[in-house]
Design a protein around this motif. Structure first.
Motif, PDB file in Angstrom:
ATOM      1  N   ILE A 156       6.820   9.499  10.861  1.00 49.57           N
ATOM      2  CA  ILE A 156       6.148   8.511  10.022  1.00 49.57           C
ATOM      3  C   ILE A 156       4.654   8.645  10.287  1.00 49.57           C
ATOM      4  O   ILE A 156       4.226   8.613  11.444  1.00 49.57           O
ATOM      5  N   ALA A 157       3.866   8.806   9.239  1.00 45.32           N
ATOM      6  CA  ALA A 157       2.406   8.869   9.395  1.00 45.32           C
ATOM      7  C   ALA A 157       1.796   7.549   8.957  1.00 45.32           C
ATOM      8  O   ALA A 157       2.177   6.981   7.932  1.00 45.32           O
ATOM      9  N   SER A 158       0.836   7.046   9.718  1.00 45.10           N
ATOM     10  CA  SER A 158       0.150   5.821   9.312  1.00 45.10           C
ATOM     11  C   SER A 158      -0.697   6.094   8.076  1.00 45.10           C
ATOM     12  O   SER A 158      -1.124   7.223   7.830  1.00 45.10           O
ATOM     13  N   ILE A 159      -0.935   5.037   7.297  1.00 42.00           N
ATOM     14  CA  ILE A 159      -1.746   5.219   6.093  1.00 42.00           C
ATOM     15  C   ILE A 159      -3.221   5.263   6.458  1.00 42.00           C
ATOM     16  O   ILE A 159      -3.627   4.913   7.562  1.00 42.00           O
ATOM     17  N   SER A 160      -4.035   5.680   5.515  1.00 44.14           N
ATOM     18  CA  SER A 160      -5.476   5.716   5.723  1.00 44.14           C
ATOM     19  C   SER A 160      -5.980   4.313   6.039  1.00 44.14           C
ATOM     20  O   SER A 160      -5.592   3.329   5.411  1.00 44.14           O
ATOM     21  N   GLY A 161      -6.842   4.226   7.056  1.00 48.77           N
ATOM     22  CA  GLY A 161      -7.409   2.944   7.421  1.00 48.77           C
ATOM     23  C   GLY A 161      -6.590   2.145   8.404  1.00 48.77           C
ATOM     24  O   GLY A 161      -6.920   0.994   8.715  1.00 48.77           O
ATOM     25  N   ARG A 162      -5.515   2.735   8.915  1.00 48.18           N
ATOM     26  CA  ARG A 162      -4.646   2.058   9.870  1.00 48.18           C
ATOM     27  C   ARG A 162      -4.292   3.024  11.002  1.00 48.18           C
ATOM     28  O   ARG A 162      -4.287   4.234  10.824  1.00 48.18           O
ATOM     29  N   HIS A 163      -3.978   2.464  12.160  1.00 45.89           N
ATOM     30  CA  HIS A 163      -3.311   3.232  13.202  1.00 45.89           C
ATOM     31  C   HIS A 163      -2.333   2.324  13.916  1.00 45.89           C
ATOM     32  O   HIS A 163      -2.403   1.090  13.818  1.00 45.89           O
ATOM     33  N   THR A 206       0.845  -1.189   0.000  1.00 38.66           N
ATOM     34  CA  THR A 206       0.000   0.000   0.000  1.00 38.66           C
ATOM     35  C   THR A 206       0.872   1.227   0.000  1.00 38.66           C
ATOM     36  O   THR A 206       1.998   1.211   0.472  1.00 38.66           O
ATOM     37  N   SER A 207       0.357   2.333  -0.554  1.00 39.08           N
ATOM     38  CA  SER A 207       1.134   3.562  -0.618  1.00 39.08           C
ATOM     39  C   SER A 207       0.916   4.397   0.627  1.00 39.08           C
ATOM     40  O   SER A 207      -0.090   4.258   1.316  1.00 39.08           O
ATOM     41  N   LEU A 208       1.854   5.302   0.894  1.00 38.00           N
ATOM     42  CA  LEU A 208       1.774   6.165   2.075  1.00 38.00           C
ATOM     43  C   LEU A 208       0.859   7.342   1.793  1.00 38.00           C
ATOM     44  O   LEU A 208       1.022   8.064   0.827  1.00 38.00           O
ATOM     45  N   ILE A 209      -0.139   7.510   2.661  1.00 38.44           N
ATOM     46  CA  ILE A 209      -1.089   8.617   2.526  1.00 38.44           C
ATOM     47  C   ILE A 209      -1.039   9.433   3.800  1.00 38.44           C
ATOM     48  O   ILE A 209      -1.149   8.892   4.892  1.00 38.44           O
ATOM     49  N   ASP A 210      -0.873  10.740   3.675  1.00 38.52           N
ATOM     50  CA  ASP A 210      -0.788  11.596   4.856  1.00 38.52           C
ATOM     51  C   ASP A 210      -2.098  11.592   5.626  1.00 38.52           C
ATOM     52  O   ASP A 210      -3.179  11.664   5.050  1.00 38.52           O
ATOM     53  N   ARG A 211      -1.969  11.548   6.958  1.00 41.33           N
ATOM     54  CA  ARG A 211      -3.116  11.684   7.827  1.00 41.33           C
ATOM     55  C   ARG A 211      -3.302  13.155   8.185  1.00 41.33           C
ATOM     56  O   ARG A 211      -2.399  13.982   8.015  1.00 41.33           O
ATOM     57  N   ILE A 219       5.119  -2.603   7.183  1.00 44.19           N
ATOM     58  CA  ILE A 219       6.543  -2.709   6.853  1.00 44.19           C
ATOM     59  C   ILE A 219       7.008  -1.381   6.279  1.00 44.19           C
ATOM     60  O   ILE A 219       6.406  -0.846   5.334  1.00 44.19           O
ATOM     61  N   TYR A 220       8.113  -0.862   6.840  1.00 47.28           N
ATOM     62  CA  TYR A 220       8.635   0.449   6.444  1.00 47.28           C
ATOM     63  C   TYR A 220      10.091   0.322   6.036  1.00 47.28           C
ATOM     64  O   TYR A 220      10.881  -0.342   6.718  1.00 47.28           O
ATOM     65  N   ASP A 221      10.433   0.987   4.937  1.00 48.88           N
ATOM     66  CA  ASP A 221      11.797   0.957   4.416  1.00 48.88           C
ATOM     67  C   ASP A 221      12.623   2.030   5.121  1.00 48.88           C
ATOM     68  O   ASP A 221      12.481   3.220   4.828  1.00 48.88           O
ATOM     69  N   ALA A 222      13.479   1.606   6.036  1.00 45.94           N
ATOM     70  CA  ALA A 222      14.263   2.559   6.829  1.00 45.94           C
ATOM     71  C   ALA A 222      15.302   3.287   5.993  1.00 45.94           C
ATOM     72  O   ALA A 222      15.828   4.318   6.422  1.00 45.94           O
ATOM     73  N   ARG A 223      15.607   2.784   4.810  1.00 44.00           N
ATOM     74  CA  ARG A 223      16.615   3.410   3.941  1.00 44.00           C
ATOM     75  C   ARG A 223      15.984   4.339   2.908  1.00 44.00           C
ATOM     76  O   ARG A 223      16.678   4.877   2.053  1.00 44.00           O
ATOM     77  N   ALA A 224      14.680   4.474   2.978  1.00 40.54           N
ATOM     78  CA  ALA A 224      13.970   5.372   2.063  1.00 40.54           C
ATOM     79  C   ALA A 224      13.004   6.234   2.861  1.00 40.54           C
ATOM     80  O   ALA A 224      11.805   6.298   2.565  1.00 40.54           O
ATOM     81  N   LYS A 225      13.544   6.872   3.892  1.00 31.62           N
ATOM     82  CA  LYS A 225      12.772   7.776   4.751  1.00 31.62           C
ATOM     83  C   LYS A 225      11.541   7.097   5.350  1.00 31.62           C
ATOM     84  O   LYS A 225      10.505   7.706   5.541  1.00 31.62           O
ATOM     85  N   PHE A 226      11.662   5.812   5.609  1.00 35.42           N
ATOM     86  CA  PHE A 226      10.618   5.029   6.277  1.00 35.42           C
ATOM     87  C   PHE A 226       9.305   5.048   5.493  1.00 35.42           C
ATOM     88  O   PHE A 226       8.222   5.093   6.074  1.00 35.42           O
ATOM     89  N   SER A 227       9.418   4.979   4.171  1.00 28.66           N
ATOM     90  CA  SER A 227       8.209   4.835   3.357  1.00 28.66           C
ATOM     91  C   SER A 227       7.598   3.457   3.612  1.00 28.66           C
ATOM     92  O   SER A 227       8.305   2.476   3.853  1.00 28.66           O
ATOM     93  N   ARG A 228       6.294   3.389   3.589  1.00 28.92           N
ATOM     94  CA  ARG A 228       5.608   2.126   3.854  1.00 28.92           C
ATOM     95  C   ARG A 228       5.609   1.275   2.587  1.00 28.92           C
ATOM     96  O   ARG A 228       5.133   1.713   1.534  1.00 28.92           O
TER      97      ARG A 228
END
Length: 368
Positions: free
Chosen positions: A107-114, A3-8, A144-153
């Motif tokens: 890091i912001a959680s994606i929509s539909g998650r906390h 899933t892609s990262l969506i700002d909360r 799962i977050y990529d710590a080497r890419a600014k913690f993108s989900r």
């Protein structure tokens, strides 16, 4: 499922995080000289939130601001960064350098998650795993977050249960243990627990690479309201877990157990006066591999109990008002309380009246 990262909506609030107190050269020198440092979340008496780095003597060396209440902290010895997670149902986690030399990252959680307040790094530090709530489907997931890419989900996998709380990376570096508390929550209802009559807690082992279920263990049906919450691993590799009971207050179920791969869960007996003092609530579990002991805390019962890891026998019980945070310290444990106290392994107590310490504490080794 990726899933892609969506700002909360509260991401902008969280992104405004700054240093609450930059580490001075003197404090940094003290950190380098310490046998260990400790990280924990806090609430200040003025209502502000943050995470602090403490010396072994219990002094605040460094702190960062948080937009709301934090919960637990995890540390990556490879990058030497820590992550503090929001308390459920929070939607932020903050990456910070405990030396204060780098600005925090949100890091912001994606929509539909906390977030559920806990996470762990992969052995190489490349990935961060966090327990999360897929609340519309009443299902637990590990984000799962990529710590080497600014913690993108970059993905998620199921926890094969509901209400996952703490997770551990086991000694093989591939297996993740998850405590599924079994409780349904939804942010529309705050922290209300929606399924107490039907809850099904479980302890699961998951392959972090494939996301496949390795083992799943549930408590007996008579204990379906005994929520498995917090865990740690002793020097033998056995996982110790602590529970919080959601059944009648007149019940007194066993609250501490052990889990070994391929075996059924084992709940540990203890003297009735110790069990009753815990008030059906374990707030934190911490193992001291060097000492061969495991400690559990109950802020509800104002009680700190230490067990011998080999025998499972309770060896000490201490009354401490609102004690919860625990971390191993040489031959004993450091503890923090909601009354602003920091209790050293020797039993000496240091008071920080401006602070209400949160539920958990992390030991960071000096080599880090």
């Amino acid at each position: 499922m990726k899933t892609s990262l969506i700002d909360r909506r509260d991401f902008l609030k969280a992104a405004g995080i700054g240093l609450a107190s930059a580490m001075t050269p003197t404090a940094w020198a003290a950190t380098l000289a310490a046998d260990a440092i400790f990280a924990t979340a806090f609430v200040k008496r003025d209502g502000s939130f943050g995470a602090a780095v403490l010396s072994e003597a219990g002094k605040v060396l460094h702190a960062i601001d948080l937009p709301d209440r934090g919960h637990d902290v995890t540390f990556d010895p490879i990058s030497k960064r820590s992550v503090v997670f929001a308390r459920q149902p929070g939607t932020f986690a903050v990456v910070f350098d405990h030396t204060g030399r780098a600005a925090p990252l949100t890091i912001a959680s994606i929509s539909g998650r906390h977030f559920f307040g806990h996470g762990v790094f992969s052995p190489d530090g490349a990935l961060l795993y966090a327990t999360e709530n897929d609340f519309d489907n009443a299902a637990g997931v590990v984000g799962i977050y990529d710590a080497r890419a600014k913690f993108s989900r970059v993905g998620e996998f199921p926890t094969y249960g509901m209400g996952p709380h703490e997770l551990l990376l086991l000694g093989d570096g591939r297996t993740i243990a998850v405590a599924n508390g079994g409780i349904e929550t939804h942010p529309d209802y705050g922290r209300a627990e929606l399924n107490i009559a039907t809850m099904k807690p479980s302890y699961v082992l998951i392959d972090r690479v494939t996301g496949d279920l390795i083992e799943k263990h549930e408590l007996p049906s008579a204990l379906h309201q005994l929520s498995i919450r917090h865990m740690d691993t002793d020097r033998s590799g056995t996982v110790w877990f602590g529970c919080q009971y959601r059944g009648p207050g007149t019940d007194s179920p066993l609250l501490v157990g052990r889990a070994a791969r391929g075996k059924e869960l084992q709940l540990l007996d203890m003297p009735s006066e110790i069990l009753s003092a815990l008030r059906n609530y374990i707030g934190s579990v911490s193992a001291n591999p060097a000492a061969g002991t495991v400690a559990v805390s109950s802020p509800e019962g104002n009680s700190l109990v230490v067990f011998d890891a080999a025998s499972g026998r309770a060896v000490s019980n201490r009354a401490l008002v609102e004690v919860c945070g625990l971390a191993p310290d040489r031959t004993g444990f450091m503890a923090t309380t909601g009354a602003g106290e920091i209790v050293e392994r020797s039993g000496m107590t240091r008071s920080e009246p401006d602070y209400v310490w949160d539920n958990h504490m992390l030991r960071i080794e000096p080599a880090a």
